[in-house]
Design an enzyme around this catalytic site. Structure first.
Site, PDB file in Angstrom:
ATOM      1  N   ASP A  54      41.217  33.232  33.684  1.00 38.96           N
ATOM      2  CA  ASP A  54      40.412  33.635  34.840  1.00 38.96           C
ATOM      3  C   ASP A  54      38.991  33.999  34.423  1.00 38.96           C
ATOM      4  OD1 ASP A  54      42.404  33.399  36.672  1.00 38.96           O
ATOM      5  OD2 ASP A  54      42.298  35.462  37.381  1.00 38.96           O
ATOM      6  N   GLU A  79      35.850  37.567  41.110  1.00 40.20           N
ATOM      7  CA  GLU A  79      36.933  38.535  41.157  1.00 40.20           C
ATOM      8  C   GLU A  79      37.040  39.334  39.866  1.00 40.20           C
ATOM      9  OE1 GLU A  79      40.800  36.922  42.003  1.00 40.20           O
ATOM     10  OE2 GLU A  79      41.608  38.936  42.154  1.00 40.20           O
ATOM     11  N   ASP A 153      36.512  32.652  42.933  1.00 36.21           N
ATOM     12  CA  ASP A 153      37.855  33.113  42.579  1.00 36.21           C
ATOM     13  C   ASP A 153      38.359  32.107  41.545  1.00 36.21           C
ATOM     14  OD1 ASP A 153      40.361  34.081  42.273  1.00 36.21           O
ATOM     15  OD2 ASP A 153      40.829  34.220  44.405  1.00 36.21           O
ATOM     16  N   ILE A 155      41.062  31.732  39.742  1.00 40.89           N
ATOM     17  CA  ILE A 155      42.394  31.208  40.110  1.00 40.89           C
ATOM     18  C   ILE A 155      42.944  32.118  41.192  1.00 40.89           C
ATOM     19  CG2 ILE A 155      44.825  31.089  39.367  1.00 40.89           C
ATOM     20  CD1 ILE A 155      43.470  28.632  38.513  1.00 40.89           C
ATOM     21  N   ASP A 156      43.070  31.583  42.390  1.00 40.42           N
ATOM     22  CA  ASP A 156      43.720  32.342  43.458  1.00 40.42           C
ATOM     23  C   ASP A 156      45.222  32.059  43.371  1.00 40.42           C
ATOM     24  OD1 ASP A 156      43.801  34.008  45.760  1.00 40.42           O
ATOM     25  OD2 ASP A 156      44.136  32.225  46.971  1.00 40.42           O
ATOM     26  N   THR A 158      47.355  33.947  41.523  1.00 44.13           N
ATOM     27  CA  THR A 158      47.657  34.106  40.094  1.00 44.13           C
ATOM     28  C   THR A 158      49.162  34.192  39.844  1.00 44.13           C
ATOM     29  OG1 THR A 158      45.766  35.580  40.196  1.00 44.13           O
ATOM     30  CG2 THR A 158      46.793  35.330  38.066  1.00 44.13           C
ATOM     31  N   ASP A 303      38.326  35.265  47.996  1.00 39.17           N
ATOM     32  CA  ASP A 303      39.478  34.486  48.468  1.00 39.17           C
ATOM     33  C   ASP A 303      39.104  33.587  49.644  1.00 39.17           C
ATOM     34  OD1 ASP A 303      41.443  35.762  46.812  1.00 39.17           O
ATOM     35  OD2 ASP A 303      41.547  37.439  48.210  1.00 39.17           O
TER      36      ASP A 303
HETATM   37  C1  2IP Z   1      45.702  37.036  45.907  1.00 42.65           C
HETATM   38  C2  2IP Z   1      46.620  35.875  46.173  1.00 42.65           C
HETATM   39  C3  2IP Z   1      47.848  36.392  46.845  1.00 42.65           C
HETATM   40  C4  2IP Z   1      47.517  36.944  48.218  1.00 42.65           C
HETATM   41  C5  2IP Z   1      46.433  38.004  48.069  1.00 42.65           C
HETATM   42  C6  2IP Z   1      45.226  37.524  47.255  1.00 42.65           C
HETATM   43  O1  2IP Z   1      44.680  36.648  45.031  1.00 42.65           O
HETATM   44  O2  2IP Z   1      46.034  34.887  46.942  1.00 42.65           O
HETATM   45  O3  2IP Z   1      48.783  35.385  46.904  1.00 42.65           O
HETATM   46  O4  2IP Z   1      48.688  37.481  48.780  1.00 42.65           O
HETATM   47  O5  2IP Z   1      46.007  38.375  49.342  1.00 42.65           O
HETATM   48  O6  2IP Z   1      44.292  38.527  47.092  1.00 42.65           O
HETATM   49  P1  2IP Z   1      49.726  36.623  49.675  1.00 42.65           P
HETATM   50  O7  2IP Z   1      50.228  35.497  48.847  1.00 42.65           O
HETATM   51  O8  2IP Z   1      50.790  37.600  50.054  1.00 42.65           O
HETATM   52  O9  2IP Z   1      48.919  36.158  50.828  1.00 42.65           O
HETATM   53  P2  2IP Z   1      44.863  36.646  43.398  1.00 42.65           P
HETATM   54  O10 2IP Z   1      46.107  35.909  43.061  1.00 42.65           O
HETATM   55  O11 2IP Z   1      43.616  35.938  42.931  1.00 42.65           O
HETATM   56  O12 2IP Z   1      44.916  38.093  42.984  1.00 42.65           O
HETATM   57 CA    CA Z   2      42.329  35.709  44.794  1.00 47.19          CA
END
Ligand code: 2IP
Ligand code: CA
Length: 376
Positions: A54, A79, A153, A155-156, A158, A303
Site C-alpha cells: 500500500d 490513505e 487509495d 488498495i481498497d 485490503t 474510497d
Molecule cells: C475499506 C474497504 C472495506 C469497506 C470500508 C473501506 O477500505 O473498502 O471493504 O467496508 O468501508 O474503508 P465494506 O466492505 O464493509 O464496505 P480499505 O480496505 O482500504 O481499508
Molecule cells: Ca479504502
C-alpha cells in the site's frame, strides 16, 4: 488534464503490478501485513491491515505525478502514511528513489534485510508497465492541472486482497467477495469546489490466465468536467438503466433497519451484498446494481473520489446520505473532496461521515431517499 489522465492510467498499472507481485510471493506477503494503530485505525475493523505494498504504491504514484506535474505534488493525499515500522521496531520513511538499486536498499531496511524481497519489489516499482490500451484520444478537459488535487487509495478492500480468494467473474453478475474486489483508486477533484472531475480505477485481479497462472487486470476511467463527460464504461445512449424498483448493494455490516427498509422497497432478491467500498460503487458504474447505500461514516475520501467521477460522467453521482435526508425537496447533497470533517481525528477527518448513496439515476435515488426518510 488529458495528459494527467494518461499518466494516472499508466501509474495505476504500475500500482497493479506491485499488488500482483506482492501476492505472488506468499512468505513476503506475510511479512508485509501489520496492524494499524491509534487515530489512523479504521474504526470499523477490530484489526485492520496496512501493507508495505500500500505504502509503496502510494509513493510511486506521488513520485511519478510529481515528476511530470510538480504543481500538483503538494495536493496529493492518500490513505496511508509512508512511515513504516520494521520488525526491529524502527520507523522507516518509505519513498521511491531515483534508481532501482537505491529503492531496493531502502526497502531492505523495512524488510529486515531480506534482499531478495526488496529487489523484487524495487523491480516492480521501477519497471515501466506495458502501455495501457485506453482510448483517450481527442479528450479535451476544460480545467488546468494547477486547480486540482488527488486522492489515492493504493488498495481498497485490503481484507479481500489479503484473504486472496479467487473468483471467476461472470459477465453481468455481481460477485460479492474475493480478490476482484481489491482496487487501485485514483481520484482527481477541483480544489475550489471539491467536485470530483476525473477518476481511474484499476482492478489488478480481474481474470486469471489458467495456463500461465497470471492475473490480468482491468482499467476503468471517467472524466466529468463542465460540458465534458467521458467514460470507458459505456451503456445505452440514455445512460444507466432506470429500473424501478432499483436493486441496491450494501455492506454486509449495514444496520438491520436499513436492510429491512430497502428490502421492502426492492424486494429481498434485489438486495445484494459485496465487499469493498470502491467495488460497490464500481458495481453501480457497471450497472450490476442500481445503487449503493451506506448509513455509516466508514468510508473515506480516498474510497469514493475516483468512482464518484466515473458515476458523474455516466449521469449519476454519490450523495451524502445524512445531509440529503435533511433536504425537504428532491434536492440532494453530493459528496465533495476538498474539506476535512473538522470534528474528526486522524483518518476520520477525511471520512464520508454522513454515509452515502451512490446512484446511476436520479429517479432511483429519489425512491431510495423517500423510503429511508424518517428511518435513520
Ligand atoms: C475499506 C474497504 C472495506 C469497506 C470500508 C473501506 O477500505 O473498502 O471493504 O467496508 O468501508 O474503508 P465494506 O466492505 O464493509 O464496505 P480499505 O480496505 O482500504 O481499508
Ligand atoms: Ca479504502
Amino acid at each position: 488534464m488529458a495528459e494527467l489522465l494518461r499518466l494516472l492510467l499508466q501509474v495505476s498499472e504500475k500500482a497493479a503490478n506491485v499488488a500482483r507481485v506482492c501476492r505472488q510471493e506468499a512468505p513476503l506477503f506475510q511479512l508485509l501485513v501489520q496492524e494499524k494503530t491509534g487515530d489512523d485505525k479504521n474504526k470499523k475493523f477490530v484489526q485492520d491491515f496496512k501493507t508495505l505494498a500500500d505504502v509503496i504504491i502510494q509513493e510511486v504514484i506521488r513520485h511519478e505525478v510529481g515528476a511530470q506535474f510538480p504543481e500538483i505534488v503538494d495536493f496529493i493525499q492518500g490513505e496511508e502514511s509512508n512511515k513504516f515500522e520494521n520488525g526491529l521496531g524502527e520507523s522507516v520513511t518509505v519513498t521511491m528513489r531515483g534508481t532501482e538499486e537505491e529503492t531496493a536498499a531502502l526497502l531492505a531496511t523495512v524488510l529486515d534485510g531480506d534482499l531478495t524481497a526488496a529487489a523484487l519489489l524495487a523491480r516492480a516499482i521501477h519497471q515501466d508497465p506495458t502501455a495501457v490500451g485506453a482510448n483517450t484520444d481527442g479528450l479535451n478537459v476544460p480545467l488546468s492541472t494547477s486547480e486540482v488535487g488527488i486522492w489515492i487509495d493504493p488498495i481498497d478492500a485490503t481484507s479481500q486482497y489479503i484473504e486472496g480468494r479467487e473468483e471467476v467473474l461472470e459477465e453481468g453478475h455481481l460477485s460479492p467477495s474475493g480478490l476482484h474486489c481489491a482496487l487501485v483508486l485514483i481520484g482527481v477533484y477541483r480544489r475550489s469546489t471539491g467536485e470530483p472531475v476525473m477518476g481511474v480505477i484499476n482492478q489488478p485481479f480481474n481474470q486469471k490466465d489458467h495456463k500461465s497462472g497470471r492475473w490480468q487486470g482491468k482499467l476503468f476511467w471517467g472524466v466529468s468536467c463542465g460540458d465534458v463527460n467521458a467514460c470507458s464504461v459505456s451503456h445505452t445512449k440514455t445512460g444507466l438503466v432506470k429500473r424501478q424498483p432499483p436493486s441496491v448493494v450494501l455492506s454486509s455490516s449495514e444496520k438491520q433497519v436499513v436492510k429491512d427498509t430497502l428490502s421492502s422497497l426492492c424486494g429481498p432478491e434485489k438486495l445484494m451484498y459485496a465487499s469493498g467500498a470502491g467495488y460497490k460503487i464500481l458495481c453501480v458504474i457497471q450497472g450490476l446494481a442500481d445503487a449503493y447505500v451506506l448509513s455509516e461514516g466508514s468510508t473515506f475520501k480516498w474510497d469514493s473520489c475516483a468512482p464518484h467521477a466515473l458515476l458523474r460522467a455516466l449521469g449519476g453521482g454519490v450523495v451524502d446520505l445524512t445531509e440529503s435526508l435533511k433536504c425537504t425537496s428532491k434536492a440532494s447533497v453530493e459528496l465533495t473532496y476538498h474539506q476535512p470533517y473538522v470534528e474528526g481525528k486522524g483518518a476520520d477527518r477525511w471520512a464520508n461521515y454522513g454515509g452515502l448513496v451512490a446512484y446511476g439515476d436520479c429517479s432511483q435515488l429519489s425512491s431510495i431517499m423517500e423510503v429511508l426518510r424518517g428511518k435513520l
